[in-house]
Design an enzyme around this catalytic site. Structure first.
Site, PDB file in Angstrom:
ATOM      1  N   ARG A 199      32.498  28.039  25.665  1.00  0.00           N
ATOM      2  CA  ARG A 199      32.176  28.367  27.057  1.00  0.00           C
ATOM      3  C   ARG A 199      30.824  29.046  27.187  1.00  0.00           C
ATOM      4  O   ARG A 199      30.316  29.235  28.273  1.00  0.00           O
ATOM      5  CB  ARG A 199      33.248  29.294  27.624  1.00  0.00           C
ATOM      6  CG  ARG A 199      34.523  28.594  27.951  1.00  0.00           C
ATOM      7  CD  ARG A 199      35.672  29.564  28.037  1.00  0.00           C
ATOM      8  NE  ARG A 199      36.001  30.120  26.722  1.00  0.00           N
ATOM      9  CZ  ARG A 199      37.000  30.956  26.488  1.00  0.00           C
ATOM     10  NH1 ARG A 199      37.728  31.384  27.472  1.00  0.00           N
ATOM     11  NH2 ARG A 199      37.248  31.394  25.270  1.00  0.00           N
ATOM     12  N   PRO A 249      42.548  35.808  32.639  1.00  0.00           N
ATOM     13  CA  PRO A 249      42.889  37.240  32.691  1.00  0.00           C
ATOM     14  C   PRO A 249      42.837  37.885  31.302  1.00  0.00           C
ATOM     15  O   PRO A 249      43.389  37.357  30.347  1.00  0.00           O
ATOM     16  CB  PRO A 249      44.321  37.242  33.232  1.00  0.00           C
ATOM     17  CG  PRO A 249      44.477  35.937  33.940  1.00  0.00           C
ATOM     18  CD  PRO A 249      43.611  34.976  33.187  1.00  0.00           C
ATOM     19  N   GLU A 250      42.108  38.995  31.215  1.00  0.00           N
ATOM     20  CA  GLU A 250      42.009  39.740  29.961  1.00  0.00           C
ATOM     21  C   GLU A 250      42.693  41.096  30.158  1.00  0.00           C
ATOM     22  O   GLU A 250      43.260  41.353  31.218  1.00  0.00           O
ATOM     23  CB  GLU A 250      40.531  39.896  29.572  1.00  0.00           C
ATOM     24  CG  GLU A 250      39.833  38.539  29.382  1.00  0.00           C
ATOM     25  CD  GLU A 250      38.383  38.652  28.897  1.00  0.00           C
ATOM     26  OE1 GLU A 250      38.052  39.613  28.200  1.00  0.00           O
ATOM     27  OE2 GLU A 250      37.589  37.757  29.238  1.00  0.00           O
ATOM     28  N   LYS A 308      47.122  40.791  26.352  1.00  0.00           N
ATOM     29  CA  LYS A 308      47.205  40.012  27.586  1.00  0.00           C
ATOM     30  C   LYS A 308      48.645  39.716  27.995  1.00  0.00           C
ATOM     31  O   LYS A 308      48.877  38.961  28.928  1.00  0.00           O
ATOM     32  CB  LYS A 308      46.451  38.682  27.405  1.00  0.00           C
ATOM     33  CG  LYS A 308      44.977  38.846  27.049  1.00  0.00           C
ATOM     34  CD  LYS A 308      44.354  37.483  26.772  1.00  0.00           C
ATOM     35  CE  LYS A 308      42.964  37.621  26.177  1.00  0.00           C
ATOM     36  NZ  LYS A 308      42.413  36.313  25.783  1.00  0.00           N
ATOM     37  N   ARG A 326      46.110  27.351  37.589  1.00  0.00           N
ATOM     38  CA  ARG A 326      45.604  26.368  36.626  1.00  0.00           C
ATOM     39  C   ARG A 326      46.566  26.159  35.454  1.00  0.00           C
ATOM     40  O   ARG A 326      46.172  25.736  34.376  1.00  0.00           O
ATOM     41  CB  ARG A 326      44.217  26.789  36.136  1.00  0.00           C
ATOM     42  CG  ARG A 326      43.155  26.526  37.197  1.00  0.00           C
ATOM     43  CD  ARG A 326      41.823  27.058  36.796  1.00  0.00           C
ATOM     44  NE  ARG A 326      41.296  26.415  35.599  1.00  0.00           N
ATOM     45  CZ  ARG A 326      40.301  26.892  34.871  1.00  0.00           C
ATOM     46  NH1 ARG A 326      39.751  28.035  35.227  1.00  0.00           N
ATOM     47  NH2 ARG A 326      39.873  26.258  33.820  1.00  0.00           N
TER      48      ARG A 326
END
Ligand SMILES: [Zn+2]
Length: 257
Positions: free
Chosen positions: A247, A2-3, A58, A109
């Site tokens: 990533r 989430p940003e 965030k 997660r």
């Protein structure tokens, strides 16, 4: 992960549903999410109510009617749910209200955290959270950016420089501003920095207007095209993925220099 736009949507959920009702109990289903002790978390909140839902980058900040502020960070993936009835899957913490409804902190997660603080500024300083990307004015951005070194993408993702932007939105901002993500931020002219600032604002605002759902982003965004074999919405050329750094990032080699 989430940003800023995602957390802004969670903030709106909290603001719409979860304020000004007494908290009857706090259930912590995974002790790891409580940065302080679950007991401390529960005692700081029980009997009080959330008065506001604010955001810094965030972090979702929920001041209470007591002395404390609950701070939520969603880690790799997470969101909020407000309901009456069954606890949703992956709910790691639940705030039960006296009206029978609950606010659930969902975190499949892990790596999400709940903090209690009595001083938002001190907390942000301790966490090295810089100014919020959407709250930052152009002149303040220019002042900070002119002293910043490194690649544009890394700078945008450096939470102590600006807070709220991660891997996905930094790619989109570079794409909309037409800069290669690896361009050095200190090589940009003043006019180019202004362009970067406006792209940052446009991308974040537009994403929030589209509820931060990748599939619903406008046609000129590359967020829905983060796949090899996809085409650039501007020039029709192939989108490239650079895999060398972590990533990996997506960009158009033709449009971004
Ligand atoms: Zn292109």
């Amino acid at each position: 992960m989430p940003e800023l736009p995602d957390v802004e949507i969670f903030r709106r959920t909290a603001e719409t549903h979860a304020l000004n009702q007494a908290i009857e109990a706090v259930e912590i289903d995974d002790q790891k999410v409580a940065a302080s002790s679950p007991q401390n978390l529960s005692e700081s909140l029980r009997g009080y109510w959330f008065t506001e839902a604010k955001r810094r980058g965030k972090y979702l900040l929920m001041p209470t009617s007591g002395e404390t502020v609950l701070v939520m960070h969603f880690g790799m993936t997470g969101w909020l749910e407000y309901n009456q009835g069954d606890k949703p899957g992956y709910a790691k913490a639940t705030f039960n209200y006296t009206n029978g409804y609950s606010l659930h902190f969902i975190n499949p997660r892990k790596l999400g955290r709940l903090y209690i603080t009595d001083d938002i500024e001190a907390f942000c300083q301790y966490m090295k959270a810089g100014p919020d990307a959407l709250a930052l004015k152009e002149d303040a951005f220019m002042e900070r950016a002119q002293k910043k070194k490194g690649m544009i993408k890394s700078a945008l993702m450096d939470q102590s420089f600006i807070s709220g932007i991660g891997n996905i939105y930094s790619d989109e901002i570079c794409f909309q501003a037409r800069f290669h993500p690896k361009t050095k931020i200190n090589d940009l002219s003043e006019i180019q920095l202004v362009r970067l600032f406006h792209a940052m604002n446009d991308v974040l605002q537009t994403a929030i207007e589209h509820h931060a759902i990748p599939e619903k982003m406008p046609a000129h965004f590359i967020i829905p095209r983060r796949k090899e074999g996809e085409y650039c919405p501007r020039c029709g050329g192939a989108i490239k993925k650079d895999k060398r750094s972590g990533r990996g990032f997506y960009f158009c080699p033709h449009c971004q220099e």
